[in-house]
Design a protein around this motif. Sequence first.
Motif, mmCIF file in Angstrom:
data_model
loop_
_atom_site.group_PDB
_atom_site.id
_atom_site.type_symbol
_atom_site.label_atom_id
_atom_site.label_comp_id
_atom_site.label_asym_id
_atom_site.label_seq_id
_atom_site.Cartn_x
_atom_site.Cartn_y
_atom_site.Cartn_z
ATOM 1 N N ALA A 744 -0.578 -2.679 -6.217
ATOM 2 C CA ALA A 744 -1.805 -2.751 -5.421
ATOM 3 C C ALA A 744 -2.686 -3.935 -5.784
ATOM 4 C CB ALA A 744 -2.600 -1.453 -5.573
ATOM 5 N N ASN A 745 -2.178 -4.859 -6.586
ATOM 6 C CA ASN A 745 -2.975 -6.033 -6.948
ATOM 7 C C ASN A 745 -3.364 -6.811 -5.693
ATOM 8 O OD1 ASN A 745 -3.261 -9.032 -7.687
ATOM 9 N ND2 ASN A 745 -3.265 -8.082 -9.699
ATOM 10 N N ILE A 746 -4.603 -7.263 -5.647
ATOM 11 C CA ILE A 746 -5.106 -7.940 -4.442
ATOM 12 C C ILE A 746 -4.453 -9.292 -4.215
ATOM 13 C CG2 ILE A 746 -7.330 -6.765 -4.526
ATOM 14 C CD1 ILE A 746 -8.492 -9.314 -5.801
ATOM 15 N N ARG A 747 -3.775 -9.836 -5.224
ATOM 16 C CA ARG A 747 -3.163 -11.162 -5.090
ATOM 17 C C ARG A 747 -1.643 -11.109 -4.953
ATOM 18 N NH1 ARG A 747 -7.519 -12.571 -3.653
ATOM 19 N NH2 ARG A 747 -9.159 -13.347 -5.030
ATOM 20 N N ILE A 748 -1.033 -9.940 -5.034
ATOM 21 C CA ILE A 748 0.422 -9.864 -4.944
ATOM 22 C C ILE A 748 0.863 -10.205 -3.523
ATOM 23 C CG2 ILE A 748 0.602 -7.402 -4.328
ATOM 24 C CD1 ILE A 748 2.946 -7.259 -6.355
ATOM 25 N N ARG A 749 2.017 -10.856 -3.413
ATOM 26 C CA ARG A 749 2.538 -11.254 -2.110
ATOM 27 C C ARG A 749 3.951 -10.691 -1.929
ATOM 28 N NH1 ARG A 749 -0.186 -15.371 -4.398
ATOM 29 N NH2 ARG A 749 -1.918 -16.313 -3.263
ATOM 30 N N ASN A 750 4.100 -9.829 -0.969
ATOM 31 C CA ASN A 750 5.397 -9.260 -0.616
ATOM 32 C C ASN A 750 6.021 -10.168 0.435
ATOM 33 O OD1 ASN A 750 7.588 -7.750 0.167
ATOM 34 N ND2 ASN A 750 6.454 -5.829 0.396
ATOM 35 N N LEU A 751 7.142 -10.792 0.103
ATOM 36 C CA LEU A 751 7.759 -11.769 1.001
ATOM 37 C C LEU A 751 8.420 -11.126 2.209
ATOM 38 C CD1 LEU A 751 9.303 -14.190 -1.674
ATOM 39 C CD2 LEU A 751 7.053 -14.273 -0.578
ATOM 40 N N MET A 752 8.415 -9.791 2.278
ATOM 41 C CA MET A 752 8.869 -9.117 3.495
ATOM 42 C C MET A 752 7.857 -9.307 4.625
ATOM 43 S SD MET A 752 10.291 -5.560 1.836
ATOM 44 C CE MET A 752 10.765 -4.837 3.427
ATOM 45 N N LEU A 753 6.632 -9.675 4.257
ATOM 46 C CA LEU A 753 5.562 -9.891 5.232
ATOM 47 C C LEU A 753 5.188 -11.364 5.231
ATOM 48 C CD1 LEU A 753 3.376 -6.809 4.248
ATOM 49 C CD2 LEU A 753 4.956 -6.971 6.184
ATOM 50 N N ASP A 754 4.772 -11.861 6.355
ATOM 51 C CA ASP A 754 4.481 -13.282 6.505
ATOM 52 C C ASP A 754 3.010 -13.569 6.198
ATOM 53 O OD1 ASP A 754 4.646 -15.935 7.073
ATOM 54 O OD2 ASP A 754 4.606 -15.697 9.251
ATOM 55 N N GLY A 755 2.763 -14.186 5.012
ATOM 56 C CA GLY A 755 1.418 -14.640 4.678
ATOM 57 C C GLY A 755 0.435 -13.548 4.345
ATOM 58 N N VAL A 756 0.887 -12.327 4.108
ATOM 59 C CA VAL A 756 -0.007 -11.207 3.804
ATOM 60 C C VAL A 756 -0.187 -11.114 2.288
ATOM 61 C CG1 VAL A 756 -0.342 -8.708 3.930
ATOM 62 C CG2 VAL A 756 0.661 -9.957 5.868
ATOM 63 N N GLU A 757 -1.427 -10.988 1.853
ATOM 64 C CA GLU A 757 -1.746 -10.873 0.432
ATOM 65 C C GLU A 757 -2.241 -9.470 0.140
ATOM 66 O OE1 GLU A 757 -3.539 -14.201 -2.466
ATOM 67 O OE2 GLU A 757 -5.062 -13.235 -1.234
ATOM 68 N N GLY A 758 -1.804 -8.904 -0.992
ATOM 69 C CA GLY A 758 -2.221 -7.555 -1.355
ATOM 70 C C GLY A 758 -1.051 -6.592 -1.332
ATOM 71 N N GLY A 759 -1.325 -5.339 -1.668
ATOM 72 C CA GLY A 759 -0.284 -4.335 -1.848
ATOM 73 C C GLY A 759 0.231 -3.718 -0.561
ATOM 74 N N TYR A 760 0.898 -4.511 0.241
ATOM 75 C CA TYR A 760 1.423 -4.038 1.524
ATOM 76 C C TYR A 760 2.917 -4.288 1.615
ATOM 77 C CZ TYR A 760 -3.529 -4.032 2.678
ATOM 78 O OH TYR A 760 -4.874 -3.801 2.666
ATOM 79 N N THR A 761 3.580 -3.530 2.499
ATOM 80 C CA THR A 761 4.995 -3.721 2.733
ATOM 81 C C THR A 761 5.332 -3.368 4.172
ATOM 82 O OG1 THR A 761 7.210 -3.295 1.827
ATOM 83 C CG2 THR A 761 5.749 -1.384 2.098
ATOM 84 N N LEU A 762 6.605 -3.529 4.470
ATOM 85 C CA LEU A 762 7.110 -3.163 5.793
ATOM 86 C C LEU A 762 7.941 -1.903 5.656
ATOM 87 C CD1 LEU A 762 7.516 -4.160 8.812
ATOM 88 C CD2 LEU A 762 9.699 -5.084 7.997
ATOM 89 N N GLN A 769 3.744 -2.289 9.244
ATOM 90 C CA GLN A 769 3.149 -2.713 7.981
ATOM 91 C C GLN A 769 2.226 -1.625 7.485
ATOM 92 O OE1 GLN A 769 1.277 -6.660 7.809
ATOM 93 N NE2 GLN A 769 -0.387 -5.760 6.596
ATOM 94 N N MET A 770 2.307 -1.324 6.184
ATOM 95 C CA MET A 770 1.428 -0.307 5.602
ATOM 96 C C MET A 770 1.307 -0.544 4.107
ATOM 97 S SD MET A 770 3.968 3.040 5.909
ATOM 98 C CE MET A 770 4.154 2.842 7.666
ATOM 99 N N ALA A 771 0.372 0.166 3.489
ATOM 100 C CA ALA A 771 0.223 0.077 2.041
ATOM 101 C C ALA A 771 1.519 0.499 1.367
ATOM 102 C CB ALA A 771 -0.926 0.968 1.571
ATOM 103 N N ILE A 772 1.847 -0.144 0.252
ATOM 104 C CA ILE A 772 3.103 0.156 -0.428
ATOM 105 C C ILE A 772 3.202 1.625 -0.787
ATOM 106 C CG2 ILE A 772 4.246 -0.177 -2.670
ATOM 107 C CD1 ILE A 772 3.824 -3.164 -2.340
ATOM 108 N N TYR A 773 2.112 2.215 -1.258
ATOM 109 C CA TYR A 773 2.149 3.636 -1.598
ATOM 110 C C TYR A 773 2.461 4.478 -0.362
ATOM 111 C CZ TYR A 773 0.575 8.353 -2.573
ATOM 112 O OH TYR A 773 0.520 9.722 -2.679
ATOM 113 N N ASP A 774 1.794 4.185 0.758
ATOM 114 C CA ASP A 774 2.005 4.976 1.967
ATOM 115 C C ASP A 774 3.450 4.853 2.447
ATOM 116 O OD1 ASP A 774 -0.656 5.746 1.951
ATOM 117 O OD2 ASP A 774 -1.291 4.069 3.222
#
Length: 915
Positions: A744-762, A769-774
């Motif tokens: 959930a770090n605000i600076r982490i970048r999941n490369l599954m998403l394009d240019g999105v910063e923070g704890g998100y995934t597909l 797209q949703m929060a990694i926990y969700d």
Amino acid sequence: MKDSFAVRDTLEVQGQRYTFASLARLGQHFDLKRLPYSMKILLENLLRHEDGVNVSAREIEAVARWNAKQEPETEIAFMPARVVLQDFTGVPCVVDLAAMRDAMRVLGGDPKRINPLIPSELVIDHSVQVDEFGTARALEDNVAIEFQRNGERYGFLRWGQKALDNFKVVPPRTGIVHQVNLEHLARVVMSADKDGARWAYPDTVFGTDSHTTMVNGLGVLGWGVGGIEAEAAMLGQPSSMLIPHVVGFKLTGKLPEGATATDLVLTVTQMLRKLGVVGKFVEFYGDGLAHLALADRATIANMAPEYGATCGIFPIDAEVLNYLRLTGREAAQIALVEAYAKAQGLWHDAHTPHAEFSATLELDLASVRPALAGPKRPQDRVLLEDVKASAAAAIKPLAALRKPRNGDAARFVDEGGDSAVGNAANALSEGSVRVEMNGQTFDLGDGAVVIAAITSCTNTSNPAVMLAAGLVARKAVARGLKAKPWVKTSLAPGSLVVTDYLKKAALLGELEKLGFYLVGYGCTTCIGNSGPLPAAVSKAIATGDLAVGAVLSGNRNFEGRVHPEVKLNYLASPPLVVAYALAGSLDIDLAHDPLGTGSDGRPVYLKDIWPSNQEISDLIASTIDPQMFTHSYANVFAGDSRWNSIDAPVGELYRWGDSTYIKNPPYFAGIRMQPAAMATIQGARCLGLFGDSITTDHISPAGNIKQDSPAGRYLIEHGVQPRDFNSYGSRRGNDDVMVRGTFANIRIRNLMLDGVEGGYTLHVPSGKQMAIYDAAMRYQVEKTPLIVLAGKEYGTGSSRDWAAKGTLLLGVKAVIAESFERIHRSNLVGMGVLPLQFLPGESAQAHGLTGRESFAIVGFDAPEACEATVIAQGDGGEKRFQVQVMLLTPKEREFYRHGGILPYVLRQLAARKAA
């Protein structure tokens, strides 16, 4: 002790007879003079623990015949003499022990068997935050807030202090764990009664903070481990490790005028990172040791995690004895240290022959120059004169992404005022924001230093740099300089002794005149406990989307760690922290540009207020004495009235309540005496595809909890107001909070998403797209196992067990990375998560993986399997590739088979009782 090599011997010191495992006697069979200092300590550890099961003559011989150039192949079992914990990592350790007591009862065993078997000491140092600063009330106010926030946690620790044997707690407002360890807890040589004899043996330690290595400066071998590995050691389980490589680092000469121990350690860190020492021991030697005070050695040892080594150790010599005297250790203990070290060949002096090393580096101390490290990694050393260009280069891409604003900046008022004091960032201030605060008006722009913190164990243990900071403050005040009004200044010493000698030197008041008031005794800004910025400054940063900076005397400056609103973070010596508070900007060359204008109207340069080495040395000699240490540590475990008035439950089992801080974790739910059979991983989805240098801060942040995050929503649902969220680090005793904070770090970048910063995934099946926990919880409902894909140096940084625990609880079965940091890989194994490594030269990108594939992993369950096969099914068809199975020892395979260290230990203890 089997004693296959007949090494048992006795040593008499001041009328006391000690039994010990003699390396001299073993030297009759092997040539031990060529062994590094640290290897001799490992060898003694094996000799003393030889039992034919965990340690046999084979392992002892393998270490005695160690070949410096040979790749390690032999597994050894290392058992530390003690464990030291800090509260962020220590609370979940005690939570796990309490949960194991419950589980032991379920399995029919005696809960009291779950008990530390070796000395285990916890220092509460990570919970204080810099809520208040810049006033004489800051310390008392921050301590009061700390106790109010953490009452439940502290009550739980007081239960542990009473219920658990061999467990002590150093209460808040005492110091930072590593400095307390260095100044008081470390024994250097231990002694204990066993089998009718008084044994002497080296002090060795596992710590639940990666900077446990600081005690290496005292000749004590130890390193940071995850909480789960520390718990295993507390319960009598040795740690399995391969015989390490040992890198020798030769130091010559002495530091020049103007260079500090901080400049030295930043140089060493850069050199060793470039060489590559992950998983290796580093040992310092050479003529330069004679010119390094113990505190300087400890500064270098502290940052072993930053240069990637398991430890960075110095030998026992006359300087160690001097430090033990200075810090008020008992004369009998000092005599034992000297006699034992000389008897064992662990003593270093000018006549000590150089050992053989796996590789060597050399540094002439005279070549060290003033420097900082940043803007986001501790190994990125920047010479003082190059900081301006470094900051500008970091700001440029951030500014390019900034959305244009209508007209010049909005105006923010805190307490009104009309006294203009200049720009916060000079040439970098394009698009700056006008701020009115506390009767002053200024423009805040890119590159403004908004935090200047003298903090962290790295430097606040070192009198030379702390007194240097005070001298810089004194000279600056005398010339009429002031800290800039937008800078949040703070002073968080590592122990009470620091305050004593600053007061005795009449320097504490000088620091206060520049805003550096005491804010607490503990790890503050470096761990992310920097507290809020002034409201007007915070609003200006948000409105202008400004790239502002922090300068701190810490060891960590990873993205999003120091403060969520600060994008540039530089590590520096305490006197340079003071200097940047005066400058108020990174857009300055402190080597050549004036800091400001003095009261006489003339420019003042850094060289004008910088103390000489002789000034600092004379001040140390005149202000520091053993009585300071004996007084400060006389009642170190007692605590004050606040601590002793905390309500704490009693009993062998902890009474779990409805707390958002302390909760019975789910690790042992449904546990049976026999583990389930290992199964291949089928139909897995990728939870995150990450690049290089993903830190444990990225995986499990320790700082602020955002209100709109899964963890924030959980707390609000449980009646916690945002002002009472505290931090992720303080809530590590509640798995419901921590699993929601994983990735959930605000600076982490999941490369599954394009240019999105923070704890998100597909969520791949739905394409949403949703929060990694969700997403992880949705996958669990769908009964879909998960994997993580990553690049190089996955899991660098703190020895954060929750980075592994949270990964497990999200449903991740395996992490496939290009390389792992040592502690995090071990933690993953310890939680039953499979670490896999791409073959050399291969990566997720090389295999064309997008993270949208379905994955199967097979072959890792075969006995002693070194490789496994990954099968990825995607739109481009099927891809197959081999990966390395990073279960490095037979004991690690056992841990993984049992679902982690704790289930393994629990079953062993329960079975022993049943037998």
